[in-house]
Write an enzyme that holds these catalytic residues in place. Structure first.
Site, mmCIF file in Angstrom:
data_model
loop_
_atom_site.group_PDB
_atom_site.id
_atom_site.type_symbol
_atom_site.label_atom_id
_atom_site.label_comp_id
_atom_site.label_asym_id
_atom_site.label_seq_id
_atom_site.Cartn_x
_atom_site.Cartn_y
_atom_site.Cartn_z
ATOM 1 N N GLU A 78 0.806 -1.219 0.000
ATOM 2 C CA GLU A 78 0.000 0.000 0.000
ATOM 3 C C GLU A 78 0.838 1.268 0.000
ATOM 4 O O GLU A 78 0.548 2.227 -0.706
ATOM 5 C CB GLU A 78 -0.961 0.009 1.205
ATOM 6 C CG GLU A 78 -2.151 -0.898 1.081
ATOM 7 C CD GLU A 78 -1.885 -2.335 1.509
ATOM 8 O OE1 GLU A 78 -2.843 -3.129 1.524
ATOM 9 O OE2 GLU A 78 -0.711 -2.656 1.821
ATOM 10 N N HIS B 36 -12.141 -4.739 9.145
ATOM 11 C CA HIS B 36 -12.758 -4.533 7.832
ATOM 12 C C HIS B 36 -13.991 -3.645 7.939
ATOM 13 O O HIS B 36 -14.801 -3.598 7.014
ATOM 14 C CB HIS B 36 -13.157 -5.875 7.202
ATOM 15 C CG HIS B 36 -12.010 -6.781 6.906
ATOM 16 N ND1 HIS B 36 -11.368 -7.500 7.884
ATOM 17 C CD2 HIS B 36 -11.372 -7.079 5.744
ATOM 18 C CE1 HIS B 36 -10.394 -8.217 7.337
ATOM 19 N NE2 HIS B 36 -10.370 -7.981 6.038
#
Length: 663
Positions: A402, A469
């Site tokens: 990322e 999440h």
């Protein structure tokens, strides 16, 4: 020192000497100015000049360099006016960063130099993005990034080299191994025998060279550049060297064994090169002395010019705030104009996909990047079909890197590209946090460079996905000047805000609620349009209470209003969290006198705290009750759906509304 003259002509050797000597003499002058209190800090590269100068000399002037704070030779070799560099180092407002940055934490697009941040490692990934831009444009150019030996321990080093290798990018990574990361010796930094050994682990070639031999550096860089262009692959170079001063002057050198200074003094890159010029009879002692005197005179002249051009600092808050963001681009077709060309009922997920598709068609310099977004279509299938339509060059699967991918997006923007980076889940952005809040966000304020980068953030709870999440992370970024944060609640805004974000020359965090993807539908104009960033929407007018909210909170408020028609709720959809539409907030407060800020994120430190504080400070005379917040619990998001519903702010909405009504 074993110099190999090879093809270098006498004129070239003299030219190289001038380039090598200039940073050494500047440094010696800067140390004097430091003692005189005319500069506040200095990171010395004495003993390492051959690396920066050699790299710059070997590359083309329009190939990007990503230097660090010991690479003065990069700036001087690229011909940056010395008097302006002096102004930069002295904190003058007419320096390259308008007095906002120190020493070498600045860049210049005109000279193809990208300014560093103090975290060092992020520079490497930017080089990936620049090289990718060259590859996409079919240009025969490389990008080069510097790292210290200490920097090779950072995760950004691994990520950047891995991405460059996987994507076959023409990037040169140069390690300046001077034996110490501040005071930490290399034997406490890594266990491989040589740092160049890491190259094989990433599937790339590498070489270790004498970083104090300027001709070796130039010759190696030229050969490596040719290799990178010919093979379209990255390359790692480890330059062995030594710094003769402290990490910065205040840190001293007590931790370095004294015999090392004696040993490396014999390998001084400037003095040894001077001996070569004399032994090869390229220069006489008199000519050598003349060049030294000319260089010193030039430095003094430029220093004097800097003093003459310097002016007192002008404090201008408006100018400071204005420079946080790059100026907005001209607006495209508005939502209202697009309505006239027809609409289609779409889910939120379809509207986002439509916005991406039309933006890809409009901007041939737009690149999408993310994990599994190509043939697989992304975790939520938003990019499904785009890979087949636009190809692997523009719809790019990424490794699990990322930080490097966000850095690469910034590198793309240096070469005029736009990019959209998809976080598979907003939660995962934490491992790319530094690139966003320190690199992307500050780059325009620091040295006037725009960053046309959008980061898509599938966010929110309500789907039973648990603590990693389901988080609402928008408040992490609202606190960071230089970013823009948008958060649509409906399909029409989702499409228009995404188009606006892609058009914006500033970094935009684009939050999209996972639970709304397929549960919310609405009429969406078929044509391309933008919804202005920074403007709230009045979803429903009312007179009893203003519910200021965004994302899923809009639908909670609408549902509650439908269930309680006896309460006149005004619902304000912020749509943009940074910058806030303070005018719309004030006008709503004026209409109702009571305010409830509703959001899904945990209550402490959420956007509701900022909004209620702003209302209390700026709208106090309009209030009939204290502004209140309704937010989720100060816990991680639980997995069990019953616990999750208890966690969410929606479960306390009725209690909050009643408290305001009864005040």
């Amino acid at each position: 020192m074993n110099f190999q003259r090879k093809q270098f002509t006498g004129n070239e050797l003299v030219s190289i000497y001038r380039e090598l000597l200039l940073p050494r003499l500047i440094e010696e002058k800067m140390l004097v100015l430091l003692r005189q209190g005319k500069i506040s800090k200095w990171f010395s590269g004495i003993g390492q000049e051959a690396i920066a100068v050699g790299c710059s000399y070997a590359l083309q002037n329009d190939e990007w360099l990503m230097p660090l704070h010991r690479n003065l030779g990069v700036f001087t070799s690229r011909g940056m006016p010395l008097h302006k560099l002096f102004m930069q180092w002295q904190g003058d407002q007419d320096g390259y960063s308008k007095g906002r940055e120190r020493s070498f934490h600045f860049g210049s697009a005109a000279h193809h130099i990208c300014g560093m941040i103090s975290h060092l490692g992020p520079q490497l990934a930017i080089a990936d993005g620049v090289a990718l831009a060259h590859k996409l444009k079919g240009e025969q150019k490389v990008a080069l990034a510097f790292s210290g030996d200490g920097g090779t321990s950072e995760g950004d080093f691994h990520e950047a080299l891995n991405v460059a290798a996987v994507w076959d990018l023409p990037v040169i990574f140069v390690i300046e191994n001077n034996g110490y990361g501040l005071s930490t010796p290399t034997h406490e930094q890594y266990r491989c025998e040589n740092l160049v050994d890491k190259a094989k682990g990433y599937g790339m070639e590498g070489v270790q060279i004498d970083g104090n031999n300027i001709l070796t550096v130039i010759d190696t860089l030229r050969g490596v550049r040719d290799y990178c262009l010919r093979e379209q692959k990255p390359y790692l170079i480890e330059c062995m060297t030594f710094r003769m001063r402290g990490h910065e002057e205040a840190s001293g050198v007590k931790y370095v064994p004294q015999q090392l200074f004696a040993e490396w003094a014999q390998k001084d890159p400037v003095r040894n090169y001077e001996q070569l010029l004399l032994s090869e009879q390229v220069l006489t002692p008199q000519a050598l002395e003349q060049i030294q005197q000319e260089t010193k005179q030039y430095i003094e002249k430029e220093l004097q010019l800097a003093a003459e051009l310097s002016s007192p600092v002008t404090l201008n808050i408006a100018a400071e705030l204005q420079d946080v963001y790059a100026p907005p681009v001209l607006s495209a077709r508005s939502y209202e104009e697009a309505l006239e060309k027809g609409c289609t009922e779409k889910r939120l997920i379809d509207a986002i996909k439509d916005g991406l598709l039309q933006s890809m068609e409009l901007h041939d310099n737009l690149v999408l990047m993310g994990q599994d977004i190509a043939a697989y279509g992304g975790a939520f299938k938003i990019t499904e079909g785009l890979f087949e339509r636009f190809g692997a060059s523009r719809v790019r699967n990424t490794p699990l890197c990322e930080s490097a991918i966000i850095g690469a997006a910034l590198g793309l923007s240096l070469e005029g590209f736009r990019s959209v980076v998809e976080m598979q889940f907003a939660d995962f952005v934490s491992v790319g946090f530094n690139q966003i809040v320190n690199n992307l966000a500050k780059i325009h304020y620091r040295w006037g460079q725009s960053a046309n980068v959008v980061i898509r953030m599938p966010t929110g709870a309500g789907v039973g996905a648990g603590p990693f999440h389901s988080q609402s992370t928008e408040a992490w970024f609202v606190h960071t000047p230089g970013l823009k944060v948008v958060y649509p609640s409906n399909p029409a805004d989702a499409k228009g805000l995404l188009a606006a974000a892609i058009n914006d020359p500033n970094p935009v965090l684009y939050f999209e609620h996972k639970a709304l993807y397929r549960s919310v539908s609405g009429q969406v104009p078929d044509a391309y349009y933008i919804t202005e960033i920074g403007k709230a929407s009045i979803v429903q007018q009312g007179k009893d209470i203003s519910v200021i909210t965004y994302g899923a909170g809009v639908h909670w408020a609408l549902e509650y209003a439908a269930q309680h028609p006896e309460i006149s709720l005004e619902i304000v959809d912020l749509r943009t969290l940074l910058p806030l539409d303070e005018t719309a907030i004030r006008q709503s407060v004026q209409r109702t006198g009571k305010v409830l800020v509703l959001h899904e994120a945990s209550i402490t430190g959420g956007i509701g705290a900022e909004i209620t504080a702003w209302i209390a400070e700026h709208c106090f005379e309009l209030l009939d009750a204290p502004p209140m917040r309704c937010a989720s619990l100060d816990t991680p998001v639980p997995f069990n759906t019953e616990l999750e519903q208890q966690y969410l702010a929606k479960s306390r909405l009725h209690q909050s509304v009643q408290a305001l009504l009864q005040y």
